[in-house]
Scaffold this active site. Structure first.
Site, PDB file in Angstrom:
ATOM      1  N   CYS A 174     -12.579  24.700 -12.455  1.00  0.00           N
ATOM      2  CA  CYS A 174     -12.079  24.773 -13.835  1.00  0.00           C
ATOM      3  C   CYS A 174     -13.222  25.003 -14.823  1.00  0.00           C
ATOM      4  CB  CYS A 174     -11.362  23.482 -14.187  1.00  0.00           C
ATOM      5  SG  CYS A 174     -12.478  22.063 -14.286  1.00  0.00           S
ATOM      6  N   HIS A 195     -16.245  22.203  -9.091  1.00  0.00           N
ATOM      7  CA  HIS A 195     -15.209  22.565 -10.064  1.00  0.00           C
ATOM      8  C   HIS A 195     -14.790  24.027  -9.956  1.00  0.00           C
ATOM      9  CE1 HIS A 195     -14.921  18.959 -12.489  1.00  0.00           C
ATOM     10  NE2 HIS A 195     -16.217  18.813 -12.325  1.00  0.00           N
ATOM     11  N   GLU A 209       0.842  -1.199   0.000  1.00  0.00           N
ATOM     12  CA  GLU A 209       0.000   0.000   0.000  1.00  0.00           C
ATOM     13  C   GLU A 209       0.879   1.251   0.000  1.00  0.00           C
ATOM     14  OE1 GLU A 209      -2.628  -0.462   3.356  1.00  0.00           O
ATOM     15  OE2 GLU A 209      -4.150  -1.305   2.031  1.00  0.00           O
ATOM     16  N   GLU A 257      -4.356   1.165  -2.435  1.00  0.00           N
ATOM     17  CA  GLU A 257      -5.018   0.681  -1.231  1.00  0.00           C
ATOM     18  C   GLU A 257      -5.537  -0.728  -1.506  1.00  0.00           C
ATOM     19  OE1 GLU A 257      -5.694   2.278   1.818  1.00  0.00           O
ATOM     20  OE2 GLU A 257      -6.875   0.568   2.530  1.00  0.00           O
TER      21      GLU A 257
HETATM   22 ZN   LIG Z   1     -12.596  20.801 -12.512  1.00  0.00          ZN
END
Ligand SMILES: [Zn+2]
Length: 547
Positions: A277, A275, A201, A206
């Protein structure tokens, strides 16, 4: 108890000029809470108090009202309860800076000061961000500081640019080697039962070994956290069916792989994202089932999930933070929460402040040394005026005092026991606060005095109990403007006090000018709500009259 019965309600009948949140019946006291048989109920009571507390911290302060469930409860003797104390302590940096506890008969009140962001930079308080991150091999929820830093970074880069994936170097072993090995593993189609793994890990890998029986349930429980953590930490791999260092797999029995895949998809689609972006892409992932063979026989599967790095922010579920809006305690939406977590737009809060100050600063120019000044003129006309207080604006006071003889006497009587301070008169404080005027109001006066809470006096020309609603509203609004717009960061309350002044000049005496429904007699505040020092008094004056 049904959760519906335990909903937080706004107490509409309160005499406090505060937001009062009623959390229903609560067991209190360390011993009593320890003895509680219903652990779910104890947890629910605890959560309700936290929720009410956070809602008030985020909404300008207020009071939590709980009806004490257990009989013969005594706050000084029994205390509050460790579980409550520690969960409150986990949220607040300093409990006594924000909270005061008070028992009033069968009710327990928690006075909550408005949250101030000055030291932490946090503008709101949150119970759980539900944003996860990877800390080497651990998946952890982000605390307030980590959240703030993470969001500020994302906001700054408007959707983070990804870390460049370089090919692993030959002679050094680092994180990227683990990731490359995990990627090779992900691309295989067949595995051997008890096959040893060549990687362990890491930040980006994981492994889980859920039992075949509880597979679906365990995936549903833990997937949101892992997807949030990997998405917020440059992506990674989650393998289900690997135990420590070897391949185990899970049986297909009862686990239709298509169903499993669709549950995983549902679970990931449901995650709240935010977001910064322009592109606003969805969470990109791939899910595969690798066949596990034992001596040539298919004996099980490993579920392999590859989570691609995400441009912006992925939550495991909606952040847990509340505020009071439209007379309800409401959870912030993810968008509201993010915009409250990010630094305030200075232009916006600036314009809000100006409006408040314009409204409030119009009646009198404030001079710093006022509290020690005496009103020579006023004292000349009304010799009984107690020393050490200043009555402003002077012209208005003179006018009011001559028009209403009972008023000057009443004020003298009221101020007799009050220490140094200022009494600010207005034809209508409500109007100054942008509220509706009331024709039955003669005038209002705000007392700012050391050792006293703020008191808003309202003098009515008619005897009408319904008018107390008017003075409550004015006191409530004044407190919130001081805190929210004025930026006052101390504990503060405004006690409404109402008086009836008969208009009939022949009956105008001290005796018939009376407090007809003294709401202030029914409300008690903790001592810390008294204005303690001259500095506090000065600061309040400044907040009220910032030029
Ligand atoms: Zn984004």
């Amino acid at each position: 108890m049904a959760t519906q019965e335990m909903k937080i309600r706004i107490d509409q009948k309160t005499n406090y000029a505060e937001l009062v949140l009623d959390v229903g019946r609560v067991t209190l006291g360390e011993e009593n809470r320890k003895k509680m048989k219903d652990c779910q109920l104890r947890k629910k009571q605890n959560e309700n108090i936290l929720q009410a507390m956070i809602a008030l911290l985020n909404s300008g302060g207020g009071v939590i009202k709980a009806e004490v469930e257990n009989e013969n409860y005594s706050y000084p003797k029994d205390g509050i309860g460790l579980d409550l104390e520690s969960s409150i302590g986990n949220i607040l940096p300093s409990v006594c800076k924000y909270l005061d506890f008070m028992q009033q008969g069968k009710y327990f009140l928690i006075f909550v000061k408005s949250w101030s962001s000055e030291t932490s930079g946090l503008r709101i308080v949150t119970l759980r961000s539900n944003l996860y991150k990877r800390d080497v091999t651990c998946t952890n929820i982000m605390d307030a500081t980590a959240t703030l830093e993470f969001l500020a970074d994302k906001n700054k880069s408007k959707g983070r640019s990804y870390r460049l994936k370089l090919p692993p170097k030959q002679d050094v072993q680092e994180e990227s080697n683990v990731e490359a090995l995990a990627d090779d593993f992900f691309n295989r189609t067949q595995l051997r039962y008890r096959e040893k793994l060549r990687f362990t890990e890491s930040t980006h890998v994981e492994m889980k070994a859920f039992s075949t029986e509880k597979l679906l349930q365990r995936i549903k429980e833990s997937l949101p956290q892992y997807v949030s953590a990997f998405s917020n930490t440059d992506g990674g791999y989650l393998f289900i069916g690997l135990n420590g260092d070897e391949v185990i797999g899970f049986k297909r029995k009862g686990n239709d792989l298509n169903k499993l895949a669709s549950e995983i998809e549902k679970s990931i689609k449901k995650l709240p994202v935010y977001h910064f972006c322009k592109e606003k892409k969805e969470i990109n992932y791939s899910c595969k089932f690798l066949e596990v063979y034992d001596e040539g026989h298919l004996c099980g599967y490993v579920c392999a999930l590859k989570i691609e790095p995400f441009c912006c922010v992925v939550f495991a579920k909606k952040p847990e933070s509340w505020h009071v809006e439209d007379k309800h305690v409401q959870q912030f939406t993810t968008d509201e929460w993010i915009s409250n977590m990010l630094p305030a737009n200075p232009d916006f809060s600036g314009s809000e402040k100006t409006i408040f100050q314009q409204r409030i600063s119009s009646p009198i120019p404030y001079s710093r040394s006022v509290s020690n000044l005496e009103n020579e003129q006023l004292r000349h006309h009304f010799p009984g005026m107690p020393q050490g207080k200043r009555y402003v604006p002077e012209a208005l006071c003179e006018e009011l005092f001559s028009q209403h003889k009972g008023l000057a006497q009443l004020i003298c009587k009221e101020m007799g026991s009050v220490g140094p301070g200022t009494v600010i008169f207005s034809r209508s404080w409500s109007l100054l606060l942008g509220l509706q005027e009331n024709q039955n109001v003669i005038c209002d006066a705000l007392l700012i005095a050391q050792g006293h809470p703020l008191v808003l006096y309202t003098f009515f020309r008619v005897l009408n109990k319904e008018l107390t609603g008017y003075s409550l509203q004015a006191a409530f609004t004044l407190k919130h403007e001081l805190v929210k717009m004025g930026g006052y960061t101390g504990k503060v309350c405004v006690v409404p006090k109402t008086f009836y002044l008969s208009e009939d000049p022949s009956t105008l005496t001290e005796d018939n000018a009376s407090s007809f429904h003294d709401i202030s007699a029914q409300i008690f505040y903790p001592e810390s709500y008294n204005l303690e020092t001259t500095q506090t008094v000065g600061y309040l004056n400044e907040v009220l009259y910032k030029a």
